[in-house]
Write an enzyme that holds these catalytic residues in place. Structure first.
Site, PDB file in Angstrom:
ATOM      1  N   LEU A  93      -6.802  -5.635   7.044  1.00 54.45           N
ATOM      2  CA  LEU A  93      -6.472  -6.771   6.171  1.00 54.45           C
ATOM      3  C   LEU A  93      -7.084  -6.655   4.777  1.00 54.45           C
ATOM      4  CD1 LEU A  93      -6.622  -9.750   8.694  1.00 54.45           C
ATOM      5  CD2 LEU A  93      -4.674  -8.361   8.012  1.00 54.45           C
ATOM      6  N   ASP A 100       0.833  -1.196   0.000  1.00 57.00           N
ATOM      7  CA  ASP A 100       0.000   0.000   0.000  1.00 57.00           C
ATOM      8  C   ASP A 100       0.873   1.254   0.000  1.00 57.00           C
ATOM      9  OD1 ASP A 100      -2.303   1.470   0.012  1.00 57.00           O
ATOM     10  OD2 ASP A 100      -2.779   1.136   2.126  1.00 57.00           O
ATOM     11  N   LEU A 111      11.693 -20.230  -4.503  1.00 59.48           N
ATOM     12  CA  LEU A 111      10.688 -19.342  -3.895  1.00 59.48           C
ATOM     13  C   LEU A 111       9.355 -19.549  -4.599  1.00 59.48           C
ATOM     14  CD1 LEU A 111      10.041 -16.824  -2.018  1.00 59.48           C
ATOM     15  CD2 LEU A 111      10.479 -15.421  -4.038  1.00 59.48           C
ATOM     16  N   HIS A 167       2.668   3.437  -9.103  1.00 58.89           N
ATOM     17  CA  HIS A 167       2.550   2.004  -9.381  1.00 58.89           C
ATOM     18  C   HIS A 167       3.806   1.480 -10.093  1.00 58.89           C
ATOM     19  CE1 HIS A 167      -1.406   2.151  -7.825  1.00 58.89           C
ATOM     20  NE2 HIS A 167      -1.977   2.749  -8.857  1.00 58.89           N
TER      21      HIS A 167
END
Ligand code: FPP
Length: 211
Positions: A160, A14, A125, A31
């Site tokens: 959340l 965020d 990963l 962004h």
């Protein structure tokens, strides 16, 4: 409870818009800078003991944003997946996109299929990108991911936002005021250092009292 050596970190990324506004830039510049932060964090994660990383890139509620911003984000996702594929393969990163696909632009869906196929052998990963994701939707659809150990949210908010509600049942929560485009390897290390000080009991007793 011994600390797990394989850590699943989830991040609510965020603050892109505010990062841009503070610089007098359009939101989309935030962004783009956020995409750079994604690259930094993905590259740093395996060396910090992270075996699974789930990033909240676009929520089911983000469709409410202006169409121009949504379109720019979709293009950015498609471009990022395309340009990052060789590095992901090289670094042993397996990428999977989680969320609904039926509302995504066709070129992005094609890009997702291609990057998932190309990175499927990666074993270092497990990177999951949540796009058009809603935890309530995922729970209803029975699409459940591995439990989250550490959930990080940048940008100063402490909620959340419909992300991994089921999987975060026993997650440790870490909130930072750092805007996502400013987040990097050192911030990730700081969050993990904090995580390692937490005593995870999962409803049981601390080890000293359990005897
Ligand atoms: C939240 O910041 C960020 C998003 C809704 C988009 C997430 C996208 C990125 C991190 C960039 C690209 C990612 C990839 C995977 C290429 P916000 O716009 O809500 O910020 P604000 O709260 O400051 O307005």
């Amino acid at each position: 409870m011994p600390q797990s050596s394989s850590i699943h970190v989830a991040i609510i990324m965020d603050g892109n818009g505010r990062w841009a506004a503070r610089r007098g830039l359009p939101r989309v510049a935030g962004h783009r800078a956020g995409a750079e932060a994604v690259r930094r964090v993905v590259e740093a994660a395996p060396d910090q003991g992270i075996t699974a990383l789930t990033l909240y890139a676009f929520s089911a509620d983000n469709w409410k944003r202006p169409p121009g911003e949504v379109a720019a984000l979709m293009r950015l996702f498609a471009r990022h997946l395309r340009t990052e594929t060789p590095r992901l393969v090289e670094n042993g990163v397996r990428l999977e996109v989680v969320g609904r696909r039926d509302r995504l632009p066709a070129p992005l869906v094609a890009g997702i299929t291609a990057v998932e196929r190309a990175t499927a052998p990666g074993g270092r990963l497990a990177l999951r990108l949540a796009v058009d994701y809603s935890a309530r939707w995922a729970i209803g659809a029975g699409v459940i991911l591995p439990d989250v150990d550490l959930l990080i949210r940048t940008g100063g908010e402490q909620r959340l936002s419909d992300f991994l509600l089921w999987e975060a049942a026993y997650a440790e929560l870490y909130f930072t005021d750092t805007m996502w485009p400013d987040f990097g390897a050192a911030d990730l290390a700081r969050a993990l250092a904090d995580f390692r000080t937490r005593q995870r009991r999962f409803g049981g007793l601390p080890e000293a009292a359990a005897g």
